[in-house]
Motif scaffolding. Structure first.
Motif, PDB file in Angstrom:
ATOM      1  N   PRO A 129       0.842  -1.197   0.000  1.00  0.00           N
ATOM      2  CA  PRO A 129       0.000   0.000   0.000  1.00  0.00           C
ATOM      3  C   PRO A 129       0.885   1.257   0.000  1.00  0.00           C
ATOM      4  CG  PRO A 129       0.086  -0.940   2.200  1.00  0.00           C
ATOM      5  CD  PRO A 129       0.867  -1.869   1.318  1.00  0.00           C
ATOM      6  N   TRP A 130       0.266   2.398  -0.229  1.00  0.00           N
ATOM      7  CA  TRP A 130       1.012   3.665  -0.368  1.00  0.00           C
ATOM      8  C   TRP A 130       0.208   4.818   0.220  1.00  0.00           C
ATOM      9  CZ3 TRP A 130      -1.167   7.509  -3.577  1.00  0.00           C
ATOM     10  CH2 TRP A 130      -0.395   8.671  -3.753  1.00  0.00           C
ATOM     11  N   VAL A 131       0.894   5.737   0.943  1.00  0.00           N
ATOM     12  CA  VAL A 131       0.266   6.986   1.407  1.00  0.00           C
ATOM     13  C   VAL A 131       1.242   8.135   1.173  1.00  0.00           C
ATOM     14  CG1 VAL A 131      -0.702   8.235   3.371  1.00  0.00           C
ATOM     15  CG2 VAL A 131      -1.153   5.811   3.136  1.00  0.00           C
ATOM     16  N   ALA A 132       0.747   9.270   0.640  1.00  0.00           N
ATOM     17  CA  ALA A 132       1.611  10.427   0.315  1.00  0.00           C
ATOM     18  C   ALA A 132       1.282  11.637   1.192  1.00  0.00           C
ATOM     19  CB  ALA A 132       1.432  10.809  -1.151  1.00  0.00           C
ATOM     20  N   ASP A 133       2.205  12.648   1.158  1.00  0.00           N
ATOM     21  CA  ASP A 133       1.999  13.915   1.867  1.00  0.00           C
ATOM     22  C   ASP A 133       1.149  14.843   0.992  1.00  0.00           C
ATOM     23  OD1 ASP A 133       2.115  16.342   3.134  1.00  0.00           O
ATOM     24  OD2 ASP A 133       4.223  16.720   2.578  1.00  0.00           O
ATOM     25  N   PHE A 134      -0.098  15.063   1.416  1.00  0.00           N
ATOM     26  CA  PHE A 134      -0.985  15.881   0.560  1.00  0.00           C
ATOM     27  C   PHE A 134      -0.833  17.382   0.809  1.00  0.00           C
ATOM     28  CE2 PHE A 134      -3.615  14.320   4.123  1.00  0.00           C
ATOM     29  CZ  PHE A 134      -4.010  15.528   4.690  1.00  0.00           C
ATOM     30  N   LYS A 135       0.177  17.784   1.601  1.00  0.00           N
ATOM     31  CA  LYS A 135       0.422  19.228   1.758  1.00  0.00           C
ATOM     32  C   LYS A 135       1.532  19.712   0.824  1.00  0.00           C
ATOM     33  CE  LYS A 135      -1.759  19.251   6.101  1.00  0.00           C
ATOM     34  NZ  LYS A 135      -1.677  19.228   7.576  1.00  0.00           N
ATOM     35  N   HIS A 136       2.045  18.806  -0.022  1.00  0.00           N
ATOM     36  CA  HIS A 136       3.125  19.118  -0.964  1.00  0.00           C
ATOM     37  C   HIS A 136       2.614  20.046  -2.071  1.00  0.00           C
ATOM     38  CE1 HIS A 136       6.116  18.179  -4.153  1.00  0.00           C
ATOM     39  NE2 HIS A 136       6.927  17.907  -3.129  1.00  0.00           N
ATOM     40  N   TRP A 137       3.541  20.887  -2.696  1.00  0.00           N
ATOM     41  CA  TRP A 137       3.128  21.796  -3.778  1.00  0.00           C
ATOM     42  C   TRP A 137       2.499  21.065  -4.946  1.00  0.00           C
ATOM     43  CZ3 TRP A 137       5.505  20.586  -8.284  1.00  0.00           C
ATOM     44  CH2 TRP A 137       6.794  20.014  -8.246  1.00  0.00           C
ATOM     45  N   ASN A 138       2.854  19.782  -5.129  1.00  0.00           N
ATOM     46  CA  ASN A 138       2.282  18.991  -6.227  1.00  0.00           C
ATOM     47  C   ASN A 138       0.757  18.904  -6.043  1.00  0.00           C
ATOM     48  OD1 ASN A 138       2.410  17.338  -8.525  1.00  0.00           O
ATOM     49  ND2 ASN A 138       2.895  15.479  -7.356  1.00  0.00           N
ATOM     50  N   TYR A 139       0.340  18.663  -4.810  1.00  0.00           N
ATOM     51  CA  TYR A 139      -1.100  18.615  -4.511  1.00  0.00           C
ATOM     52  C   TYR A 139      -1.725  20.007  -4.571  1.00  0.00           C
ATOM     53  CZ  TYR A 139      -1.068  13.668  -3.415  1.00  0.00           C
ATOM     54  OH  TYR A 139      -0.993  12.309  -3.529  1.00  0.00           O
ATOM     55  N   GLU A 140      -0.956  21.011  -4.080  1.00  0.00           N
ATOM     56  CA  GLU A 140      -1.448  22.390  -4.116  1.00  0.00           C
ATOM     57  C   GLU A 140      -1.774  22.810  -5.561  1.00  0.00           C
ATOM     58  OE1 GLU A 140       0.270  26.666  -2.669  1.00  0.00           O
ATOM     59  OE2 GLU A 140       1.204  24.873  -1.795  1.00  0.00           O
ATOM     60  N   ALA A 141      -0.869  22.448  -6.493  1.00  0.00           N
ATOM     61  CA  ALA A 141      -1.088  22.793  -7.905  1.00  0.00           C
ATOM     62  C   ALA A 141      -2.347  22.107  -8.432  1.00  0.00           C
ATOM     63  CB  ALA A 141       0.133  22.365  -8.726  1.00  0.00           C
ATOM     64  N   ALA A 142      -2.535  20.860  -8.043  1.00  0.00           N
ATOM     65  CA  ALA A 142      -3.696  20.112  -8.539  1.00  0.00           C
ATOM     66  C   ALA A 142      -4.991  20.669  -7.950  1.00  0.00           C
ATOM     67  CB  ALA A 142      -3.546  18.629  -8.199  1.00  0.00           C
ATOM     68  N   ILE A 143      -4.917  21.119  -6.704  1.00  0.00           N
ATOM     69  CA  ILE A 143      -6.113  21.728  -6.093  1.00  0.00           C
ATOM     70  C   ILE A 143      -6.479  23.009  -6.842  1.00  0.00           C
ATOM     71  CG2 ILE A 143      -6.964  22.897  -4.010  1.00  0.00           C
ATOM     72  CD1 ILE A 143      -5.252  20.842  -2.368  1.00  0.00           C
TER      73      ILE A 143
ATOM     74  N   TYR B  81      -3.081  21.964 -14.633  1.00  0.00           N
ATOM     75  CA  TYR B  81      -2.206  21.498 -13.540  1.00  0.00           C
ATOM     76  C   TYR B  81      -0.731  21.797 -13.853  1.00  0.00           C
ATOM     77  CZ  TYR B  81       0.828  17.785 -11.605  1.00  0.00           C
ATOM     78  OH  TYR B  81       1.870  17.074 -11.065  1.00  0.00           O
ATOM     79  N   LEU B  82      -0.339  21.634 -15.112  1.00  0.00           N
ATOM     80  CA  LEU B  82       1.059  21.920 -15.482  1.00  0.00           C
ATOM     81  C   LEU B  82       1.386  23.394 -15.259  1.00  0.00           C
ATOM     82  CD1 LEU B  82       1.467  19.843 -18.803  1.00  0.00           C
ATOM     83  CD2 LEU B  82       1.883  19.125 -16.431  1.00  0.00           C
ATOM     84  N   TYR B  83       0.447  24.268 -15.622  1.00  0.00           N
ATOM     85  CA  TYR B  83       0.674  25.709 -15.438  1.00  0.00           C
ATOM     86  C   TYR B  83       0.733  26.072 -13.956  1.00  0.00           C
ATOM     87  CZ  TYR B  83       0.299  26.615 -20.399  1.00  0.00           C
ATOM     88  OH  TYR B  83       0.546  26.634 -21.750  1.00  0.00           O
ATOM     89  N   GLU B  84      -0.162  25.493 -13.150  1.00  0.00           N
ATOM     90  CA  GLU B  84      -0.169  25.786 -11.710  1.00  0.00           C
ATOM     91  C   GLU B  84       1.105  25.255 -11.055  1.00  0.00           C
ATOM     92  OE1 GLU B  84      -2.123  27.777 -10.349  1.00  0.00           O
ATOM     93  OE2 GLU B  84      -3.932  27.816 -11.590  1.00  0.00           O
ATOM     94  N   ALA B  85       1.547  24.077 -11.489  1.00  0.00           N
ATOM     95  CA  ALA B  85       2.781  23.511 -10.927  1.00  0.00           C
ATOM     96  C   ALA B  85       3.981  24.387 -11.284  1.00  0.00           C
ATOM     97  CB  ALA B  85       2.991  22.083 -11.429  1.00  0.00           C
ATOM     98  N   ALA B  86       3.963  24.913 -12.519  1.00  0.00           N
ATOM     99  CA  ALA B  86       5.081  25.760 -12.965  1.00  0.00           C
ATOM    100  C   ALA B  86       5.151  27.043 -12.138  1.00  0.00           C
ATOM    101  CB  ALA B  86       4.916  26.090 -14.448  1.00  0.00           C
ATOM    102  N   ALA B  87       3.974  27.566 -11.748  1.00  0.00           N
ATOM    103  CA  ALA B  87       3.906  28.882 -11.107  1.00  0.00           C
ATOM    104  C   ALA B  87       4.264  28.849  -9.628  1.00  0.00           C
ATOM    105  CB  ALA B  87       2.494  29.445 -11.281  1.00  0.00           C
ATOM    106  N   ILE B  88       4.069  27.698  -9.006  1.00  0.00           N
ATOM    107  CA  ILE B  88       4.176  27.588  -7.560  1.00  0.00           C
ATOM    108  C   ILE B  88       5.644  27.525  -7.110  1.00  0.00           C
ATOM    109  CG2 ILE B  88       4.333  25.138  -7.007  1.00  0.00           C
ATOM    110  CD1 ILE B  88       1.486  25.538  -5.729  1.00  0.00           C
ATOM    111  N   ALA B  89       5.920  28.057  -5.923  1.00  0.00           N
ATOM    112  CA  ALA B  89       7.282  27.947  -5.386  1.00  0.00           C
ATOM    113  C   ALA B  89       7.515  26.527  -4.885  1.00  0.00           C
ATOM    114  CB  ALA B  89       7.467  28.938  -4.236  1.00  0.00           C
TER     115      ALA B  89
END
Ligand SMILES: [Zn+2]
Ligand SMILES: [Zn+2]
Ligand SMILES: [Zn+2]
Ligand SMILES: [Zn+2]
Lengths: 480, 480
Positions: free
Chosen positions: A389-403, A471-479
């Motif tokens: 099984p797998w669990v990830a950190d959902f506070k990461h910028w990757n998740y922030e961009a997707a939100i 999502y790609l644009y949001e990921a690019a923009a985020i620190a």
């Protein structure tokens, strides 16, 4: 930074063309679990490779070697590695998908031919095997690439692709590939990857997009009981010999109760029960017992308690009996005593369960239950494949961009969920690359992946393509 | 009165020609239980009708109407009624056989193509579906007719024939035909019949011919559990809903123990246990536990006690689990939750059991066990077909004639046995015509009827053809 308006406009304007491409993909019956379809999986790899190349992606078909299936040595279908963009100032995102599908026969109960995409104009459903799992999402990325190429737009991030053709059959060969590419460091295809995005699961319901940060693992067993050298006439040998089916059914009946409790000692017990606070998390999701029952088409929820039902799916292990190989399976009445029968079942695993911890318990339990039967037949227990099984950190910028991307495209806050299915490669990426992995689903909870009449809604395909691009644009923009 | 020497000489001289005719019959895949082979059963009826006509038999193909199989309305294959000889001074013997066969696929584990008769020169085996069940025995009668026609010999008795094409699927339509012909009295095809002879079972072993005076009955059940509207992904819905397979396996596990005891209350109890004297009858048969284990190809006899094993086969009821329709049955690992699954099982019945007495017990038990599961799924229990058990008077002249014929052809005393299989029509003939019925087997106990690699030994086909002819002469000579 939202995506440019002309990107989303292009996706809308080309929707019919994109759906035709999905029809072309569905038409290739790339069933990885059936040896007679192996060449179709290879054909599908070649088709996808051609699409990627024509959209400017540099690709490589990777030979994954051979494996044995049903006693037959087979060449594995190639994996596809791809890259586009090498700007060191941009983030680099790795995309994963699988182009193989589950078996499907019209006789299973499909209303239409499984490998012919049917566009239901009334409901907007795109019906066909692989439409949602996982050809639709892969084609979502092709749509993003095509829009940027046609519009002369630069991609906001560097992209890497890893597409495989054995996901539905244990992702054979892929873990080795990922590990060996990772070990090559700067020379490897995954050099510089900042995060991973996988679209291979589903919304909880049919209205609220979600991001998924946890997956159950899986361990799949084949339990074989054999005795006579050939099938027997039940009139001639009934009650004269030990019948393999009787033994197998007895064993299979000792694995799980009708309300889902796993009877293999130590398996359920490995997982701590949820406390009241954790139960509340599940009670508050935008997903109800009625949603579950709508999705399955029957009033058969395992409990009247919402948290119990949702935890059963998301945070508890489950054991399902799938079928029997070697017994009579047709319509009508055949009076055979089958000589050798193999029960198939699987256990979905959650942390801290792992196949390493669970498999020995299953072997030991089945052997001890079989011994109690006092049968002269023979037992063989095999694990066909497994994954942690797998669990990830959902506070990461990757998740922030997707939100942010979800808010931009769907005007909604996504649910953050753990999911019941298994995508073992998620864990391999997380562990090998040491980066955050995001599951960003395209389809809905009622899509019927692995089932009859699998579908992807037209709006999910089109808005989902916009979501992937945004999502790609949001990921690019985020620190970082 | 033994048969004339030129009759047996003719059979020997024409053996290869007779085997070629058997190959022609096996080549027609007359599987009555599979709708897509229905036309082949009709073709087989036409082929057999042509053979009978060419040998001087007056025939009539009888339309048996329609029936429903797998939800499809199908025309039943015709039955064949035949007659040759009308001498009131001669006895009249009615011959029964069936020209349909069990399903067979090479993928079931056959070493050769099931519908191509393979003559194994080394072992003398004639291998192919239907070789022993029941095309070989039917062709034995054709061989007898051909010898008499070619030699210009008069048949010692009047013969009547009744051949059907639905035996492997519950003999649909045949009971009605037999009853209506019987009711026509002197105008019917069975007018004046003195006894019946059926060759549709097997020797106990591979060395001693036998006559059979008892048969078990059969009742065949389909137990369906359904819940969701479609197959489900076990990752998405495992432990969230009641799974039909879990319920069905639980039910099937409650039917029979690994050592053969039937768990449906009242079913085993209907049959009085054997006393020491009866047990001795079984201990003294020329058939051992080693014979049973040789025949099945595994050391899996249900007991170390010979009488227990033989009574399990001959005089006790048995319950066999045949398989599951609707679940995953292929090779490999499919992670599906099947939406609707049907377990198939059958109970072999012995006097005083009847379907009328047993079926309600099965329905009631399954419903009560299902209620205990507390599942929200739905249960349906259907009896697909059934037939009563049968026992005959083995001191009748019909048996005396067969004993003498066996002594003449095989130089051996036949075993007198009861058999585990079901030939429901036996009982219909006995009850409707009110005459003695004899089962005179042609094949051996290891022929593998209903199984893979079904065979008939060349010597059984040839000596068996002589036995059938000789039996007619012995029956003609004996006082009624
Ligand atoms: Zn998938
Ligand atoms: Zn899948
Ligand atoms: Zn038969
Ligand atoms: Zn048969």
């Amino acid at each position: 930074m939202p995506a440019p308006a002309k990107f989303t406009e292009f996706v809308d304007a080309n929707a019919d063309k994109f759906i035709q491409r999905l029809a072309d993909a569905v038409a290739i019956p790339s069933v990885s679990g059936e040896p007679n379809h192996r060449q179709d999986v290879v054909k599908m790899a070649q088709w996808l490779d051609g699409q990627l190349k024509s959209l400017g992606v540099t690709t490589k078909l990777v030979d994954l070697g051979k494996h044995v299936m049903d006693g037959e040595e087979l060449q594995l279908p190639p994996a596809i590695l791809g890259r586009i963009g090498d700007d060191p100032k941009k983030k680099t995102i790795l995309i994963y998908g699988h182009f193989d599908v589950q078996p499907a026969y019209k006789s299973d109960g499909w209303d239409t031919e499984p490998f012919k995409l049917v566009v239901d104009q009334k409901t907007g459903r795109l019906i066909g095997r692989g439409s949602t799992d996982d050809k639709g999402p892969i084609l979502g990325w092709l749509n993003v690439l095509e829009a940027h190429k046609a519009l002369g737009l630069e991609l906001p991030v560097n992209l890497r692709f890893c597409f495989e053709g054995m996901e539905e059959s244990g992702s054979e060969g892929l873990d080795d590939l990922i590990r060996s590419e990772t070990q090559k460091g700067k020379e490897g295809w995954f050099a510089g990857v900042d995060c991973v995005c996988i679209s291979d699961n589903y919304w909880l319901n049919d209205r609220t997009p979600c991001l998924t940060y946890g997956l159950r693992g899986l361990t799949y067993f084949k339990v074989t009981v054999s005795g006579p050298a050939r099938d027997l006439h039940s009139g001639m040998f009934g009650r004269a010999v030990h019948e393999p089916m009787t033994d197998l059914i007895a064993l299979m009946s000792k694995l799980v109760t009708p309300d889902g409790k796993i009877l293999v000692p130590g398996v359920d017990e490995m997982v701590a029960p949820a406390d009241e606070e954790e139960k509340k998390l599940y009670s508050s999701l935008d997903y109800s017992i009625a949603d579950v029952e709508d999705a399955v088409g029957g009033k058969i929820a395992i409990s009247e308690d919402k948290a119990t039902v949702l935890m059963g799916r998301m945070r508890n292990p489950s054991l399902s009996l799938h079928g029997i190989e070697g017994a009579f399976y047709g319509a009508g009445a055949k009076t055979v005593i089958p000589a050798k029968v193999s029960g198939k079942f699987s256990i979905r695993l959650v942390p801290p369960q792992t196949p390493e911890k669970v498999n020995p318990l299953v072997h030991k339990y089945l052997e001890s239950e079989f011994a109690k039967l006092n049968s002269k037949n023979k037992l063989e227990v095999e694990c066909l494949h497994d994954g942690k099984p797998w669990v990830a950190d959902f506070k990461h910028w990757n998740y922030e961009a997707a939100i942010k991307a979800t808010q931009a495209v769907y005007k909604k806050q996504p649910d953050l969920t753990r999911e019941g299915g298994s995508i073992p490669v998620t864990l391999t990426f997380a562990e090998s690359l040491g980066v955050n992995v995001l599951l960003l689903p395209m389809g809905r909870g009622d899509d019927g992946a692995h089932s009859t009449n699998e579908k992807l809604d037209r709006s999910n395909f089109i808005e989902g393509s916009k979501l992937l691009g945004t999502y790609l644009y949001e990921a690019a923009a985020i620190a970082k």
